[in-house]
Design a protein around this motif. Structure first.
Motif, PDB file in Angstrom:
ATOM      1  N   GLY A  94       0.819  -1.207   0.000  1.00  0.00           N
ATOM      2  CA  GLY A  94       0.000   0.000   0.000  1.00  0.00           C
ATOM      3  C   GLY A  94       0.848   1.250   0.000  1.00  0.00           C
ATOM      4  O   GLY A  94       1.932   1.280   0.604  1.00  0.00           O
ATOM      5  N   THR A  95       0.353   2.269  -0.686  1.00  0.00           N
ATOM      6  CA  THR A  95       1.052   3.541  -0.809  1.00  0.00           C
ATOM      7  C   THR A  95       0.258   4.643  -0.117  1.00  0.00           C
ATOM      8  O   THR A  95      -0.962   4.724  -0.274  1.00  0.00           O
ATOM      9  CB  THR A  95       1.246   3.907  -2.299  1.00  0.00           C
ATOM     10  OG1 THR A  95       2.079   2.920  -2.912  1.00  0.00           O
ATOM     11  CG2 THR A  95       1.884   5.274  -2.469  1.00  0.00           C
ATOM     12  N   SER A  96       0.958   5.485   0.654  1.00  0.00           N
ATOM     13  CA  SER A  96       0.350   6.647   1.315  1.00  0.00           C
ATOM     14  C   SER A  96      -0.758   6.189   2.266  1.00  0.00           C
ATOM     15  O   SER A  96      -0.484   5.416   3.184  1.00  0.00           O
ATOM     16  CB  SER A  96      -0.163   7.624   0.245  1.00  0.00           C
ATOM     17  OG  SER A  96      -0.553   8.844   0.816  1.00  0.00           O
ATOM     18  N   ILE A  97      -2.002   6.605   2.050  1.00  0.00           N
ATOM     19  CA  ILE A  97      -3.073   6.125   2.926  1.00  0.00           C
ATOM     20  C   ILE A  97      -3.242   4.618   2.781  1.00  0.00           C
ATOM     21  O   ILE A  97      -3.656   3.933   3.725  1.00  0.00           O
ATOM     22  CB  ILE A  97      -4.399   6.870   2.648  1.00  0.00           C
ATOM     23  CG1 ILE A  97      -5.397   6.653   3.787  1.00  0.00           C
ATOM     24  CG2 ILE A  97      -5.001   6.465   1.306  1.00  0.00           C
ATOM     25  CD1 ILE A  97      -6.649   7.507   3.679  1.00  0.00           C
ATOM     26  N   GLY A  98      -2.886   4.084   1.610  1.00  0.00           N
ATOM     27  CA  GLY A  98      -2.881   2.628   1.458  1.00  0.00           C
ATOM     28  C   GLY A  98      -1.891   1.977   2.402  1.00  0.00           C
ATOM     29  O   GLY A  98      -2.123   0.875   2.912  1.00  0.00           O
ATOM     30  N   GLY A  99      -0.776   2.657   2.664  1.00  0.00           N
ATOM     31  CA  GLY A  99       0.176   2.181   3.650  1.00  0.00           C
ATOM     32  C   GLY A  99      -0.350   2.281   5.068  1.00  0.00           C
ATOM     33  O   GLY A  99       0.027   1.488   5.942  1.00  0.00           O
ATOM     34  N   VAL A 100      -1.228   3.243   5.319  1.00  0.00           N
ATOM     35  CA  VAL A 100      -1.882   3.340   6.628  1.00  0.00           C
ATOM     36  C   VAL A 100      -2.800   2.140   6.839  1.00  0.00           C
ATOM     37  O   VAL A 100      -2.864   1.576   7.938  1.00  0.00           O
ATOM     38  CB  VAL A 100      -2.660   4.671   6.737  1.00  0.00           C
ATOM     39  CG1 VAL A 100      -3.531   4.701   7.982  1.00  0.00           C
ATOM     40  CG2 VAL A 100      -1.691   5.851   6.734  1.00  0.00           C
ATOM     41  N   VAL A 101      -3.497   1.731   5.783  1.00  0.00           N
ATOM     42  CA  VAL A 101      -4.307   0.511   5.870  1.00  0.00           C
ATOM     43  C   VAL A 101      -3.410  -0.675   6.232  1.00  0.00           C
ATOM     44  O   VAL A 101      -3.756  -1.502   7.082  1.00  0.00           O
ATOM     45  CB  VAL A 101      -5.041   0.244   4.543  1.00  0.00           C
ATOM     46  CG1 VAL A 101      -5.844  -1.059   4.635  1.00  0.00           C
ATOM     47  CG2 VAL A 101      -5.954   1.406   4.180  1.00  0.00           C
ATOM     48  N   GLY A 102      -2.242  -0.737   5.602  1.00  0.00           N
ATOM     49  CA  GLY A 102      -1.305  -1.803   5.916  1.00  0.00           C
ATOM     50  C   GLY A 102      -0.850  -1.780   7.361  1.00  0.00           C
ATOM     51  O   GLY A 102      -0.717  -2.835   8.008  1.00  0.00           O
ATOM     52  N   GLN A 103      -0.610  -0.604   7.886  1.00  0.00           N
ATOM     53  CA  GLN A 103      -0.202  -0.502   9.296  1.00  0.00           C
ATOM     54  C   GLN A 103      -1.316  -0.971  10.229  1.00  0.00           C
ATOM     55  O   GLN A 103      -1.056  -1.608  11.256  1.00  0.00           O
ATOM     56  CB  GLN A 103       0.202   0.932   9.607  1.00  0.00           C
ATOM     57  CG  GLN A 103       1.491   1.354   8.926  1.00  0.00           C
ATOM     58  CD  GLN A 103       1.777   2.817   9.117  1.00  0.00           C
ATOM     59  OE1 GLN A 103       2.061   3.269  10.233  1.00  0.00           O
ATOM     60  NE2 GLN A 103       1.705   3.594   8.040  1.00  0.00           N
TER      61      GLN A 103
END
Length: 262
Positions: A94-103
């Motif tokens: 995930g990138t950006s907010i997609g990375g927040v989903v990952g976290q």
């Protein structure tokens, strides 16, 4: 593209590739759509099944249907689609907010995860005042007007030099989004942070960033690495906030190196 109703809201998604292959879930940045993965997916499909989806009020997904959305809501949406795909474990990028989903998935649902690749994101991105101000402006001015200011921050100068139509194209895409959904996601980014929530989760995590990223510069990724017990970080030189669009071949190569090493 297909649609699935989750908590009374229509969600647009794609599920591509053979059912016998391991599943990878890809989550896009704020203001964009699942189309950011289009130039990466062909490299993945020979060995992986790929699931992408549009966040609330983005792409072809319906707008938010409440007054507040959380990272937990977005992670639950991802897991609902994974269950629809019939998988019990999966890779995630995930990138950006997609990375927040990952976290959020790492923090609360690590048992589902095989590997996680987080790009251009952070345990803390910006600050509440920044995000609340942007949310207020979007509600007042609209995404069409705001896109001219925001889109140039996504890409390094080299990307605009390589494609003169890049800015106009993504301004159009962003302008088609739902103002209230975008505003609530901004407020979420200011409110939901992951400091102290990611350590000792026994998940294989790779971090990637861009040397020209103004939204989540390398220092933000370095701080996230510290939260993740020193997860490895690779910074792509001359790249901005969205490596899957700017350098899809390079990003796909890096992603495959993570997936295939598992």
């Amino acid at each position: 593209m297909a649609f699935h109703t989750i908590n009374g809201r229509s969600v647009a998604y794609r599920l591509l590739g053979s059912e016998v292959n391991p599943l990878i879930v890809l989550a896009h940045p704020l203001g964009m759509s699942q189309a950011v993965w289009d130039d990466v997916i062909p490299a993945l499909l020979p060995r992986y099944r790929v699931l992408t989806w549009d966040l609330p009020g983005h792409g072809a997904s319906a707008a938010v249907n409440g007054e507040q959305i959380t990272a937990a809501d977005l992670a639950a949406e991802a897991l609902a689609l994974v269950e629809l795909a019939g998988a019990t474990r999966f890779h995630f990028a995930g990138t950006s907010i997609g990375g927040v989903v990952g976290q959020q998935l790492i923090a609360e649902h690590s048992e589902w995860l095989i590997t996680v690749t987080l790009t251009n994101t952070g345990a803390v991105i910006g600050n509440p005042d920044l995000w609340n101000t942007r949310a207020g402006r979007v509600r007042q001015e609209g995404l069409v007007a705001m896109s001219e200011e925001i889109v140039p921050r996504w890409f390094a100068p080299a990307a605009f030099e390589a494609s003169s139509a890049l800015k106009a194209g993504w301004c159009t895409q962003m302008g088609r989004g739902d103002d209230e959904s975008y505003a609530q996601l901004c407020e979420m980014l200011g409110r939901d942070v992951f400091t102290g929530k990611l350590a000792s989760k026994s998940v294989n995590v790779q971090l990637c960033g861009g040397s020209e990223d103004m939204a989540t510069p390398p220092a933000t990724l370095e701080a996230l690495s510290a939260e993740l017990d020193g997860a490895p970080l690779e910074v792509f030189e001359g790249v901005g906030h969205v490596p899957s669009v700017e350098v899809p071949a390079l990003f796909a190569q890096k992603l495959l190196s993570v997936l295939d090493a598992d």
